[in-house]
Scaffold this active site. Structure first.
Site, PDB file in Angstrom:
ATOM      1  N   LYS A 106       0.856  -1.187   0.000  1.00  0.00           N
ATOM      2  CA  LYS A 106       0.000   0.000   0.000  1.00  0.00           C
ATOM      3  C   LYS A 106       0.888   1.232   0.000  1.00  0.00           C
ATOM      4  O   LYS A 106       2.004   1.215   0.535  1.00  0.00           O
ATOM      5  CB  LYS A 106      -0.883   0.019   1.249  1.00  0.00           C
ATOM      6  CG  LYS A 106      -2.166   0.833   1.093  1.00  0.00           C
ATOM      7  CD  LYS A 106      -3.224   0.049   0.336  1.00  0.00           C
ATOM      8  CE  LYS A 106      -4.568   0.755   0.365  1.00  0.00           C
ATOM      9  NZ  LYS A 106      -5.637  -0.096  -0.162  1.00  0.00           N
TER      10      LYS A 106
ATOM     11  N   VAL B  79     -17.709   3.619  -3.447  1.00  0.00           N
ATOM     12  CA  VAL B  79     -18.251   2.266  -3.341  1.00  0.00           C
ATOM     13  C   VAL B  79     -19.685   2.286  -2.827  1.00  0.00           C
ATOM     14  O   VAL B  79     -20.560   1.588  -3.351  1.00  0.00           O
ATOM     15  CB  VAL B  79     -17.384   1.408  -2.402  1.00  0.00           C
ATOM     16  CG1 VAL B  79     -18.003   0.035  -2.189  1.00  0.00           C
ATOM     17  CG2 VAL B  79     -15.974   1.261  -2.975  1.00  0.00           C
ATOM     18  N   GLY B  80     -19.933   3.082  -1.800  1.00  0.00           N
ATOM     19  CA  GLY B  80     -21.228   3.072  -1.139  1.00  0.00           C
ATOM     20  C   GLY B  80     -22.408   3.343  -2.050  1.00  0.00           C
ATOM     21  O   GLY B  80     -23.469   2.716  -1.910  1.00  0.00           O
TER      22      GLY B  80
END
Length: 364
Positions: free
Chosen positions: A88, A192-193
């Protein structure tokens, strides 16, 4: 060296949360870039994980976040069946104020300098257009636009995978995967939501949403005048009566000593990374009879998509792989029951076994 820095180094070298292979601190003064690239494991292959652009309060906080996120990616990629380890990157700064083409190009050069040990993609604060810029300096870049040979927005399949995790949770808990008439609370309706809302409404679920950005909430309510309501904040959402499923879809640490005791939902299944604020929260959830679908399992749809991009992207092939998150989640619940441990521990055991076996084959 400061006390906080000592804590970060202890995490890296001595704690169970550490064990990372490599951490790179990146700085380009001309563009203002300050970034951290963390590679947790390459046992399964090149580390794969997104780039987060966030205004961290301190550099030590940024390093700690990179370490946690990279470790989570190792487990996510292992559980998704990908031939990739975990990594990451975080860029320190306000993406709305500090993000420039020059900064992204400088960042791309740092990723390229790792020679393919780390493959980057989008995360919080970065988008497809940003990956197109990074890719000009680094061929180990995914999440690019279709016009530039990429797969486009990975949040589409991330949401689809979370939806499959919810269906598996419903099957395990209620004996039926249908979400019709279930009440689902979503904290965070951004990249995303808002896709997750579409899946839930298409099946007939009742949805309650919240987001720190009023415009994000308004967009959902305008599109769904029926079947979707909003509450002021996450504190209100987790206390909504009759909530069947709670979906944290913003930043990590949503499940902690304050939220778990008041959570009304019977299931937690969301897209956010690192939802458990600290070790032991998974047991607190289990003690309250709350079924936890491990975050890195159910939110793996996006990484499945960007990994496929490296081999010539095919959306239907990726969607079929993401649909298997349903079976993987059920298998984790079964393993948890058999071992007498919370689902998070069961998922960790399965992922660690795959990484261990891969490392053994490579003589590591």
């Amino acid at each position: 060296m400061t006390e906080v820095s000592d804590g970060v180094l202890h995490t890296l070298f001595h704690s169970d949360q550490g064990g990372h292979e490599q951490v790179v601190l990146c700085q380009d003064r001309a563009s203002g870039l300050k970034a951290v690239i963390a590679i947790h494991s390459t046992a399964l292959g090149p580390a794969l994980g997104g780039t987060r652009f966030y205004p961290y309060a301190t550099e030590a906080e940024a390093v700690a976040d990179a370490l946690n996120l990279a470790r989570g990616m190792s487990y996510k990629n292992a559980m998704a069946g990908l031939d990739h380890g975990g990594g990451k990157a975080v860029i320190i700064g306000d993406p709305d104020r500090d993000k420039t083409e020059e900064l992204l190009l400088a960042y791309g050069r740092f990723v390229a300098s790792l020679g393919g040990r780390y493959v980057t993609a989008c995360d919080v604060g970065t988008y497809v257009a940003d990956m197109d810029v990074v890719a000009r300096e680094c061929r180990w870049t995914t999440g690019r636009s279709p016009e530039n040979g990429g797969a486009g927005d990975s949040s589409v399949l991330t949401a689809f995978g979370v939806y499959q995790g919810m269906r598996a949770s419903a099957q395990h808990l209620w004996g039926d995967p249908s979400l019709r008439d279930r009440r689902v609370g979503i904290a965070g309706v951004g990249k995303v939501g808002h896709h997750l809302v579409e899946h839930l409404r298409a099946e007939g679920a009742e949805v309650v949403i919240t987001d720190v950005r009023e415009e994000a909430v308004r967009r959902i309510l305008d599109r769904h005048p029926v079947g979707v309501t909003s509450v002021a904040d996450t504190e209100a959402l987790i206390r909504v009566e009759g909530l069947d499923i709670y979906a944290p879809c913003a930043l990590g640490g949503a499940l902690d000593d304050d939220s778990v005791p008041v959570l009304t939902a019977k299931v937690v299944c969301g897209a956010a990374n690192n939802q458990l604020a600290h070790p032991g929260v998974e047991k607190d959830l289990a003690d309250r009879g709350i079924l936890y679908a491990p975050d890195y399992v159910v939110n793996a749809g996006g990484v499945i998509q960007v990994a496929d991009e490296l081999h010539g992207f095919d959306f239907e092939r990726c969607k079929a792989k993401a649909a298997k998150i349903y079976d993987t989640t059920l298998a984790i619940f079964a393993r948890a029951k058999a071992d007498g441990v919370p689902p998070a521990a069961a998922a960790d055991r399965i992922a660690e076994q795959r990484m261990h076996e891969a490392a053994a084959k490579r003589g590591r």
